[in-house]
Design a protein around this motif. Structure first.
Motif, PDB file in Angstrom:
ATOM      1  N   MET A  31       0.834  -1.203   0.000  1.00  0.00           N
ATOM      2  CA  MET A  31       0.000   0.000   0.000  1.00  0.00           C
ATOM      3  C   MET A  31       0.870   1.255   0.000  1.00  0.00           C
ATOM      4  O   MET A  31       0.605   2.203  -0.752  1.00  0.00           O
ATOM      5  N   LEU A  32       1.886   1.255   0.837  1.00  0.00           N
ATOM      6  CA  LEU A  32       2.792   2.416   0.909  1.00  0.00           C
ATOM      7  C   LEU A  32       3.559   2.574  -0.399  1.00  0.00           C
ATOM      8  O   LEU A  32       3.741   3.689  -0.902  1.00  0.00           O
ATOM      9  N   ASP A  33       3.993   1.459  -0.991  1.00  0.00           N
ATOM     10  CA  ASP A  33       4.710   1.497  -2.270  1.00  0.00           C
ATOM     11  C   ASP A  33       3.816   2.039  -3.375  1.00  0.00           C
ATOM     12  O   ASP A  33       4.270   2.809  -4.217  1.00  0.00           O
ATOM     13  N   ASP A  34       2.536   1.653  -3.377  1.00  0.00           N
ATOM     14  CA  ASP A  34       1.611   2.166  -4.394  1.00  0.00           C
ATOM     15  C   ASP A  34       1.504   3.687  -4.309  1.00  0.00           C
ATOM     16  O   ASP A  34       1.500   4.376  -5.337  1.00  0.00           O
ATOM     17  N   GLU A  35       1.400   4.201  -3.090  1.00  0.00           N
ATOM     18  CA  GLU A  35       1.336   5.661  -2.918  1.00  0.00           C
ATOM     19  C   GLU A  35       2.651   6.320  -3.328  1.00  0.00           C
ATOM     20  O   GLU A  35       2.654   7.386  -3.954  1.00  0.00           O
ATOM     21  N   ALA A  36       3.768   5.693  -2.970  1.00  0.00           N
ATOM     22  CA  ALA A  36       5.076   6.236  -3.343  1.00  0.00           C
ATOM     23  C   ALA A  36       5.228   6.254  -4.860  1.00  0.00           C
ATOM     24  O   ALA A  36       5.811   7.196  -5.427  1.00  0.00           O
ATOM     25  N   GLN A  37       4.692   5.235  -5.536  1.00  0.00           N
ATOM     26  CA  GLN A  37       4.772   5.183  -6.996  1.00  0.00           C
ATOM     27  C   GLN A  37       3.974   6.328  -7.620  1.00  0.00           C
ATOM     28  O   GLN A  37       4.422   6.947  -8.584  1.00  0.00           O
ATOM     29  N   VAL A  38       2.807   6.638  -7.055  1.00  0.00           N
ATOM     30  CA  VAL A  38       2.011   7.766  -7.547  1.00  0.00           C
ATOM     31  C   VAL A  38       2.808   9.057  -7.406  1.00  0.00           C
ATOM     32  O   VAL A  38       2.865   9.874  -8.329  1.00  0.00           O
ATOM     33  N   LEU A  39       3.442   9.248  -6.229  1.00  0.00           N
ATOM     34  CA  LEU A  39       4.259  10.446  -6.014  1.00  0.00           C
ATOM     35  C   LEU A  39       5.416  10.505  -6.995  1.00  0.00           C
ATOM     36  O   LEU A  39       5.712  11.561  -7.571  1.00  0.00           O
ATOM     37  N   SER A  40       6.076   9.383  -7.188  1.00  0.00           N
ATOM     38  CA  SER A  40       7.216   9.326  -8.089  1.00  0.00           C
ATOM     39  C   SER A  40       6.797   9.672  -9.510  1.00  0.00           C
ATOM     40  O   SER A  40       7.511  10.389 -10.222  1.00  0.00           O
ATOM     41  N   ASP A  41       5.623   9.168  -9.921  1.00  0.00           N
ATOM     42  CA  ASP A  41       5.125   9.469 -11.269  1.00  0.00           C
ATOM     43  C   ASP A  41       4.791  10.948 -11.417  1.00  0.00           C
ATOM     44  O   ASP A  41       4.983  11.527 -12.485  1.00  0.00           O
ATOM     45  N   GLN A  42       4.289  11.583 -10.359  1.00  0.00           N
ATOM     46  CA  GLN A  42       3.878  12.988 -10.434  1.00  0.00           C
ATOM     47  C   GLN A  42       5.048  13.946 -10.235  1.00  0.00           C
ATOM     48  O   GLN A  42       5.137  14.957 -10.916  1.00  0.00           O
ATOM     49  N   VAL A  43       5.919  13.651  -9.266  1.00  0.00           N
ATOM     50  CA  VAL A  43       6.964  14.600  -8.866  1.00  0.00           C
ATOM     51  C   VAL A  43       8.343  14.188  -9.363  1.00  0.00           C
ATOM     52  O   VAL A  43       9.212  15.032  -9.550  1.00  0.00           O
ATOM     53  N   GLY A  44       8.535  12.918  -9.571  1.00  0.00           N
ATOM     54  CA  GLY A  44       9.866  12.429  -9.937  1.00  0.00           C
ATOM     55  C   GLY A  44      10.615  11.989  -8.686  1.00  0.00           C
ATOM     56  O   GLY A  44      10.036  11.831  -7.612  1.00  0.00           O
TER      57      GLY A  44
END
Length: 133
Positions: A31-44
């Motif tokens: 769950m935490l990784d999924d959220e981190a992936q969203v952030l990574s996709d948006q912010v880099g």
């Protein structure tokens, strides 16, 4: 205490947990990784601490929304239960019906009168048949 390797935001971490809780830890890490992936996709790419903080905050926000929805549903359920209880109690009062009890001596008297009436009717019929013949 088992050590579990999890991946969050493309970074690996070693985490200790209680025996038997490895599955829960992997689930929470996903769950935490999924959220981190969203952030990574948006912010880099961002520093590890910031990425974990932001992903945790996003999960906390989702959890708070779920809790709000649960409380709303519980409140609606309580209202429905109160309505149902009110409907159960609001029905018409049962009407009292009294059935009179006829004393046995009255029944006996009525049976005697009925027997006399039948005897008289039979006698009248005999007389009517005798006069006709």
């Amino acid at each position: 205490m088992p050590e579990v390797r999890i991946t969050i935001g493309g970074r690996q971490f070693e985490v200790a947990c209680q025996d038997g809780e490895e599955g829960y830890l992997h689930s929470a890490a996903k769950m935490l990784d999924d959220e981190a992936q969203v952030l990574s996709d948006q912010v880099g790419r961002m520093p590890e601490a910031r990425m974990l903080l932001m992903a945790g905050l996003l999960l906390a926000d989702k959890a708070a929304s779920v809790e709000d929805r649960i409380n709303e549903v519980r409140s609606q359920l309580a209202e429905r239960e109160a309505e149902l209880a009110g409907l159960r109690n609001a029905g018409p009062e049962a009407e009292r019906v009294e059935v009179p009890v006829v004393p046995q001596e009255v029944k006996d008297t009525l049976a005697e009168l009925a027997a006399r009436a039948e005897a008289l009717a039979a006698q009248v019929e005999e007389n009517a048949d005798g006069d006709a013949g």
